[in-house]
Design an enzyme around this catalytic site. Sequence first.
Site, PDB file in Angstrom:
ATOM      1  N   ASP A   1     -22.874  27.013  -6.529  1.00 38.19           N
ATOM      2  CA  ASP A   1     -21.448  26.645  -6.988  1.00 38.19           C
ATOM      3  C   ASP A   1     -20.896  25.682  -6.422  1.00 38.19           C
ATOM      4  O   ASP A   1     -19.593  25.386  -6.518  1.00 38.19           O
ATOM      5  CB  ASP A   1     -20.421  28.114  -6.988  1.00 38.19           C
ATOM      6  CG  ASP A   1     -20.278  28.583  -5.751  1.00 38.19           C
ATOM      7  OD1 ASP A   1     -20.839  27.994  -4.655  1.00 38.19           O
ATOM      8  OD2 ASP A   1     -19.807  29.550  -5.394  1.00 38.19           O
TER       9      ASP A   1
ATOM     10  N   ARG B   1      -3.591   7.227   5.160  1.00 38.79           N
ATOM     11  CA  ARG B   1      -2.761   6.295   4.488  1.00 38.79           C
ATOM     12  C   ARG B   1      -1.519   6.916   3.922  1.00 38.79           C
ATOM     13  O   ARG B   1      -0.396   6.425   3.625  1.00 38.79           O
ATOM     14  CB  ARG B   1      -3.542   5.656   3.278  1.00 38.79           C
ATOM     15  CG  ARG B   1      -4.315   4.500   3.985  1.00 38.79           C
ATOM     16  CD  ARG B   1      -4.897   3.740   2.859  1.00 38.79           C
ATOM     17  NE  ARG B   1      -6.244   4.641   2.386  1.00 38.79           N
ATOM     18  CZ  ARG B   1      -6.852   3.947   1.607  1.00 38.79           C
ATOM     19  NH1 ARG B   1      -6.919   2.640   0.949  1.00 38.79           N
ATOM     20  NH2 ARG B   1      -8.021   4.971   0.962  1.00 38.79           N
TER      21      ARG B   1
ATOM     22  N   HIS C   1      -5.309   4.643  10.405  1.00 37.09           N
ATOM     23  CA  HIS C   1      -4.471   3.618   9.558  1.00 37.09           C
ATOM     24  C   HIS C   1      -3.289   3.115  10.028  1.00 37.09           C
ATOM     25  O   HIS C   1      -2.778   2.130   9.959  1.00 37.09           O
ATOM     26  CB  HIS C   1      -4.330   4.160   8.000  1.00 37.09           C
ATOM     27  CG  HIS C   1      -3.611   3.344   7.001  1.00 37.09           C
ATOM     28  ND1 HIS C   1      -4.253   1.994   6.463  1.00 37.09           N
ATOM     29  CD2 HIS C   1      -2.443   3.341   6.736  1.00 37.09           C
ATOM     30  CE1 HIS C   1      -3.230   1.232   5.975  1.00 37.09           C
ATOM     31  NE2 HIS C   1      -2.271   2.292   6.031  1.00 37.09           N
TER      32      HIS C   1
ATOM     33  N   ASP D   1      -3.006  -8.959   4.591  1.00 37.65           N
ATOM     34  CA  ASP D   1      -1.904  -8.447   4.333  1.00 37.65           C
ATOM     35  C   ASP D   1      -1.223  -8.146   5.587  1.00 37.65           C
ATOM     36  O   ASP D   1      -1.702  -8.325   6.590  1.00 37.65           O
ATOM     37  CB  ASP D   1      -1.650  -7.021   3.659  1.00 37.65           C
ATOM     38  CG  ASP D   1      -2.749  -6.042   3.822  1.00 37.65           C
ATOM     39  OD1 ASP D   1      -2.748  -6.164   5.373  1.00 37.65           O
ATOM     40  OD2 ASP D   1      -3.092  -5.259   3.333  1.00 37.65           O
TER      41      ASP D   1
ATOM     42  N   LYS E   1       0.744  -9.513   0.679  1.00 31.10           N
ATOM     43  CA  LYS E   1       0.158  -8.929  -0.552  1.00 31.10           C
ATOM     44  C   LYS E   1       1.180  -7.826  -1.053  1.00 31.10           C
ATOM     45  O   LYS E   1       1.919  -7.214  -0.622  1.00 31.10           O
ATOM     46  CB  LYS E   1      -0.888  -8.132   0.141  1.00 31.10           C
ATOM     47  CG  LYS E   1      -1.744  -6.989  -1.016  1.00 31.10           C
ATOM     48  CD  LYS E   1      -2.950  -6.477  -0.318  1.00 31.10           C
ATOM     49  CE  LYS E   1      -2.550  -5.026   0.269  1.00 31.10           C
ATOM     50  NZ  LYS E   1      -3.720  -4.342   0.628  1.00 31.10           N
TER      51      LYS E   1
ATOM     52  N   ARG F   1       1.221  -4.867  -3.865  1.00 30.22           N
ATOM     53  CA  ARG F   1       0.016  -3.925  -4.781  1.00 30.22           C
ATOM     54  C   ARG F   1       0.863  -3.512  -6.109  1.00 30.22           C
ATOM     55  O   ARG F   1       2.057  -3.311  -6.117  1.00 30.22           O
ATOM     56  CB  ARG F   1       0.087  -2.342  -4.054  1.00 30.22           C
ATOM     57  CG  ARG F   1      -1.046  -1.592  -4.429  1.00 30.22           C
ATOM     58  CD  ARG F   1      -1.612  -0.590  -3.512  1.00 30.22           C
ATOM     59  NE  ARG F   1      -2.640  -1.085  -2.431  1.00 30.22           N
ATOM     60  CZ  ARG F   1      -3.849  -1.380  -2.919  1.00 30.22           C
ATOM     61  NH1 ARG F   1      -4.138  -1.377  -4.000  1.00 30.22           N
ATOM     62  NH2 ARG F   1      -4.586  -1.901  -1.959  1.00 30.22           N
TER      63      ARG F   1
ATOM     64  N   ASP G   1     -10.146  -6.507   7.390  1.00 25.58           N
ATOM     65  CA  ASP G   1      -9.265  -5.447   6.846  1.00 25.58           C
ATOM     66  C   ASP G   1      -9.832  -4.281   7.595  1.00 25.58           C
ATOM     67  O   ASP G   1     -10.758  -3.806   8.116  1.00 25.58           O
ATOM     68  CB  ASP G   1      -9.151  -5.231   5.415  1.00 25.58           C
ATOM     69  CG  ASP G   1      -7.821  -4.753   4.949  1.00 25.58           C
ATOM     70  OD1 ASP G   1      -7.096  -4.309   5.551  1.00 25.58           O
ATOM     71  OD2 ASP G   1      -7.928  -4.958   3.458  1.00 25.58           O
TER      72      ASP G   1
ATOM     73  N   SER H   1     -11.296  -0.123   0.288  1.00 25.63           N
ATOM     74  CA  SER H   1     -11.220   1.169  -0.857  1.00 25.63           C
ATOM     75  C   SER H   1     -11.969   0.864  -2.312  1.00 25.63           C
ATOM     76  O   SER H   1     -13.017   0.637  -2.355  1.00 25.63           O
ATOM     77  CB  SER H   1      -9.872   1.995  -0.936  1.00 25.63           C
ATOM     78  OG  SER H   1     -10.009   2.826  -1.512  1.00 25.63           O
TER      79      SER H   1
ATOM     80  N   GLY I   1     -11.641  -2.315  -3.234  1.00 25.64           N
ATOM     81  CA  GLY I   1     -12.263  -3.707  -3.308  1.00 25.64           C
ATOM     82  C   GLY I   1     -11.037  -4.568  -3.909  1.00 25.64           C
ATOM     83  O   GLY I   1     -11.623  -5.909  -3.828  1.00 25.64           O
TER      84      GLY I   1
HETATM   85  C1  R5P Z   1      -3.872  -1.509   2.998  1.00 25.20           C
HETATM   86  O1  R5P Z   1      -3.005  -1.112   3.659  1.00 25.20           O
HETATM   87  C2  R5P Z   1      -5.190  -1.546   3.742  1.00 25.20           C
HETATM   88  O2  R5P Z   1      -5.206  -2.342   4.872  1.00 25.20           O
HETATM   89  C3  R5P Z   1      -6.516  -1.972   2.800  1.00 25.20           C
HETATM   90  O3  R5P Z   1      -5.968  -3.498   2.528  1.00 25.20           O
HETATM   91  C4  R5P Z   1      -6.440  -1.259   1.623  1.00 25.20           C
HETATM   92  O4  R5P Z   1      -6.282   0.158   1.629  1.00 25.20           O
HETATM   93  C5  R5P Z   1      -7.537  -1.772   0.619  1.00 25.20           C
HETATM   94  O5  R5P Z   1      -7.762  -1.124  -0.576  1.00 25.20           O
HETATM   95  P1  R5P Z   1      -8.257  -1.741  -1.774  1.00 25.20           P
HETATM   96  O6  R5P Z   1      -9.637  -1.981  -1.152  1.00 25.20           O
HETATM   97  O7  R5P Z   1      -8.342  -0.465  -2.741  1.00 25.20           O
HETATM   98  O8  R5P Z   1      -7.648  -2.901  -2.189  1.00 25.20           O
END
Ligand code: R5P
Length: 293
Positions: free
Chosen positions: A45, A102, A135, A172, A195, A197, A221, A225, A227
């Site tokens: 399961d 995060r 983070h 960033d 940067k 988002r 960085d 995550s 990319g």
């Molecule tokens: C942001 O605060 C982090 O330092 C990374 O830049 C971020 O987590 C990258 O995420 P992704 O690869 O989804 O753009």
Amino acid sequence: MFLIMGIIWLSMKIVSGSSSLMLSTRLSEVTGFQMVHREIKRFPDGECYVRIHENLDNQEVILIQNTHPDWNIIEYLLLVDAIRQYNVKRLITVVPYFGYGRQDKRFNEGEPISAKIMAEHLSENVDKIITINLHNSEIIKWFKTEAIEIKAEIELAKYFEKFKPDLIISPDKGSIERAKFISGILGIPFHSFQKRRIDSERVEIETGDIDVKNKTVAIVDDVISTGGTIATAAALLKSKGASKVIVGCVHGLFVGNALQKMQMNVDILFSTDTVENEKSLVTVSHLISEYLK
Ligand code: R5P
């Protein structure tokens, strides 16, 4: 006790969670500590089963396990309990990548502070926690036991050096100090992008005034995550004439099609072994071993 090149380590045993077999093996090689025979499997399961097949009475034990994705958290908690049934002298856990870092504040009413909840729960029954590049370093205060954050930038810098970059970029403001630190070690200039988002996969980047024509450019960085950040930054650098884009990060989550997204404009990509994958070309095992002496 082990005496290796004048360095003294107490003898410890390593229990590897399934997220961190590569790092555990590398740490075992660096320190000479033995890996404990353990069993980890899933019931039909999907629930997790763990068992320690070795008596750990009177041992100092290190458990290495990530807390990402979620199922690794359960495995961590079960392994702590399994180890604790023995009369261990001390249990140190290494959380190479601290998931949920995060979500380190209540961004909106009604949300939990996920990083705080995680830090509190991971501390239970543990004597010391070692983690790599949180983070937000402030998270350390939420652990309920002795906790140490190790910074892996020095290992990234050594790896970047092989490619002789002309400058290093922070994608960033979150990585400015990281890029500055590495630029100091390599003796090259650094520059930061701005940067914004758009959503969890897409970002907008302002490069500012920058000349990268025919240059080898490094980007650093903490986490990659989806990319989205790196794919956008690398495309901008190539459109401005950069000859090579080298990317290094601490935690390579590489979710979904992150690797494909980045490959068009990124010439070399590497991460540490805090999260294990084909890009884990840099080990943090030496850094961890320093804290075990
Ligand atoms: C942001 O605060 C982090 O330092 C990374 O830049 C971020 O987590 C990258 O995420 P992704 O690869 O989804 O753009």
